[in-house]
Design an enzyme around this catalytic site. Structure first.
Site, PDB file in Angstrom:
ATOM      1  N   LYS A   9       1.130  -1.336  -0.123  1.00  0.00           N
ATOM      2  CA  LYS A   9       0.027  -0.309  -0.040  1.00  0.00           C
ATOM      3  C   LYS A   9       0.988   1.590  -0.236  1.00  0.00           C
ATOM      4  O   LYS A   9       1.796   1.353   0.767  1.00  0.00           O
ATOM      5  CB  LYS A   9      -0.957  -0.019   0.942  1.00  0.00           C
ATOM      6  CG  LYS A   9      -2.071   1.211   1.569  1.00  0.00           C
ATOM      7  CD  LYS A   9      -2.417   1.242   2.193  1.00  0.00           C
ATOM      8  CE  LYS A   9      -2.494   1.142   4.161  1.00  0.00           C
ATOM      9  NZ  LYS A   9      -3.320   0.952   4.887  1.00  0.00           N
ATOM     10  N   SER A  25      -3.829   3.238 -17.150  1.00  0.00           N
ATOM     11  CA  SER A  25      -3.067   3.741 -15.902  1.00  0.00           C
ATOM     12  C   SER A  25      -2.910   4.605 -15.048  1.00  0.00           C
ATOM     13  O   SER A  25      -3.799   5.279 -14.573  1.00  0.00           O
ATOM     14  CB  SER A  25      -1.805   2.456 -16.724  1.00  0.00           C
ATOM     15  OG  SER A  25      -1.091   4.395 -16.928  1.00  0.00           O
ATOM     16  N   TYR A  58      -3.606  -0.214 -13.846  1.00  0.00           N
ATOM     17  CA  TYR A  58      -2.148  -1.116 -13.528  1.00  0.00           C
ATOM     18  C   TYR A  58      -1.404  -0.056 -13.714  1.00  0.00           C
ATOM     19  O   TYR A  58      -1.316   1.427 -13.786  1.00  0.00           O
ATOM     20  CB  TYR A  58      -2.610  -2.207 -14.640  1.00  0.00           C
ATOM     21  CG  TYR A  58      -2.408  -1.434 -16.026  1.00  0.00           C
ATOM     22  CD1 TYR A  58      -0.929  -1.156 -16.589  1.00  0.00           C
ATOM     23  CD2 TYR A  58      -3.196  -1.758 -16.312  1.00  0.00           C
ATOM     24  CE1 TYR A  58      -0.921  -0.147 -17.937  1.00  0.00           C
ATOM     25  CE2 TYR A  58      -3.213  -0.392 -18.076  1.00  0.00           C
ATOM     26  CZ  TYR A  58      -2.494  -0.241 -18.710  1.00  0.00           C
ATOM     27  OH  TYR A  58      -2.497   0.530 -19.993  1.00  0.00           O
TER      28      TYR A  58
END
Length: 116
Positions: A9, A25, A58
């Protein structure tokens, strides 16, 4: 049985740019990807702290040392420059691996500098 757990994270990063016309993305400084253990092209969830918006995309590399968090493509409609975000990656593992697993959590300040 496979379990899905938090892998990494990047907590309270701040959006530095948005580009609606990019292919898609989230662009993240390669230094911060490496620190967190998130790989280029890895699926991530992005949570906008200001709006509550959540989306899956992503990660792609932004220049080393740039402290960039760029929201690209259609997701650029879900964040504005300066918005605090949380970027999360997950991993699947069996129950025995999960018991020993420790996620990577990188805390950032409003300048996308690591503070913890």
């Amino acid at each position: 049985m496979m379990l899905t757990l938090l892998k990494a994270k990047l907590h309270r990063a701040h959006v530095t740019e948005t580009d609606l016309h990019y292919e898609g993305s989230i662009s993240i400084d390669i230094d911060l990807l490496e620190k967190s253990g998130i790989l280029p092209n890895e699926q991530v969830d992005v949570l906008n702290v200001n709006t509550g918006a959540r989306f899956t995309t992503y990660a792609i590399e932004a220049p080393r040392g740039s402290r960039t968090f760029g929201i690209n493509g259609a997701a650029a409609r879900l964040a504005q420059r300066g918005d605090p975000i949380i970027v999360i990656a997950y991993a699947q593992m069996d129950a025995s691996e999960a018991k020993a697993h420790k996620p990577s959590v990188v805390l950032l300040n409003e300048f996308n500098e690591v503070i913890g």
